[in-house]
Write a protein that holds these residues in place. Structure first.
Motif, PDB file in Angstrom:
ATOM      1  N   ASP A 117       0.802  -1.225   0.000  1.00  0.00           N
ATOM      2  CA  ASP A 117       0.000   0.000   0.000  1.00  0.00           C
ATOM      3  C   ASP A 117       0.836   1.277   0.000  1.00  0.00           C
ATOM      4  O   ASP A 117       0.280   2.375  -0.085  1.00  0.00           O
ATOM      5  N   ALA A 118       2.161   1.137   0.091  1.00  0.00           N
ATOM      6  CA  ALA A 118       3.025   2.322   0.136  1.00  0.00           C
ATOM      7  C   ALA A 118       2.946   3.085  -1.181  1.00  0.00           C
ATOM      8  O   ALA A 118       2.793   2.498  -2.256  1.00  0.00           O
ATOM      9  N   ALA A 119       3.062   4.385  -1.070  1.00  0.00           N
ATOM     10  CA  ALA A 119       3.111   5.236  -2.265  1.00  0.00           C
ATOM     11  C   ALA A 119       4.528   5.199  -2.844  1.00  0.00           C
ATOM     12  O   ALA A 119       5.492   4.959  -2.111  1.00  0.00           O
ATOM     13  N   HIS A 134      -0.343   4.650  -8.009  1.00  0.00           N
ATOM     14  CA  HIS A 134      -0.398   5.255  -6.683  1.00  0.00           C
ATOM     15  C   HIS A 134       0.182   4.401  -5.561  1.00  0.00           C
ATOM     16  O   HIS A 134       0.428   4.925  -4.470  1.00  0.00           O
ATOM     17  N   THR A 135       0.365   3.094  -5.802  1.00  0.00           N
ATOM     18  CA  THR A 135       0.879   2.221  -4.750  1.00  0.00           C
ATOM     19  C   THR A 135       1.900   1.254  -5.341  1.00  0.00           C
ATOM     20  O   THR A 135       1.952   1.020  -6.553  1.00  0.00           O
ATOM     21  N   ARG A 137       1.724  -1.865  -4.946  1.00  0.00           N
ATOM     22  CA  ARG A 137       0.889  -2.938  -5.508  1.00  0.00           C
ATOM     23  C   ARG A 137       0.600  -2.670  -6.986  1.00  0.00           C
ATOM     24  O   ARG A 137       0.751  -3.544  -7.835  1.00  0.00           O
ATOM     25  N   GLU A 138       0.166  -1.451  -7.302  1.00  0.00           N
ATOM     26  CA  GLU A 138      -0.123  -1.095  -8.688  1.00  0.00           C
ATOM     27  C   GLU A 138       1.132  -1.189  -9.559  1.00  0.00           C
ATOM     28  O   GLU A 138       1.056  -1.618 -10.711  1.00  0.00           O
TER      29      GLU A 138
END
Length: 159
Positions: A117-119, A134-135, A137-138
């Motif tokens: 979840d970190a940016a 944005h994360t 994960r993305e």
């Protein structure tokens, strides 16, 4: 000091990303230098150029620069050749494959140490026409998709 244990989600994402990375290396196993450097499309695309692209434009850019914000890695973007797809004749096949493996190892360490979840720590100003991830994960999902797509390209040209 011990490294944090990656979450189950991170472990699963790494498993699938590493499977695609291994497929890239496996599909090219046994090809000689001429086959790796032979242009296969009108653009001049080569298998070796694709591996260098994955090392620099995917692993290095997305994980060392974007996720970790490594200033030296970001600075290297300014001095890197303008087209990672082009591998000069002075660059050995082994050097390109070693670079890819090294960038994968660095990326895996960054992924394991960073919550999904970190940016991103860094984002290139005015890049991508306003599109943004944005994360972490993305970013992992984006690189997994890109690597899988290129793996498909290699599957086709290997035939």
């Amino acid at each position: 000091m011990s490294q944090p244990t990656p979450s189950a989600e991170t472990t699963a994402l790494l498993k699938y990303l590493n499977a695609q990375r291994d497929h890239v290396l496996g599909i090219l196993d046994g090809l000689d230098e001429d086959a790796l450097r032979r242009p296969l499309l009108p653009s001049g695309w080569t298998c070796l150029g694709l591996v260098q692209h994955l090392a620099l434009d995917v692993e290095h850019f997305w994980f060392r620069c974007t996720v970790a914000g490594e200033q030296a890695a970001i600075d290297a973007l300014d001095t890197a050749p303008g087209n990672a797809w082009q591998v000069g004749p002075e660059v050995s096949v082994e050097a390109v494959f070693d670079l890819y493996r090294q960038e994968i190892a660095r990326a895996n360490a960054i992924i394991a140490a960073t919550p999904p979840d970190a940016a991103p720590a860094w984002w290139p100003a005015d890049a991508f026409g306003g599109w943004r991830l944005h994360t972490v994960r993305e970013i992992i999902l984006h690189t997994l998709t890109e690597t899988a797509c290129h793996t498909g390209h290699l599957d086709v040209v290997r035939e």
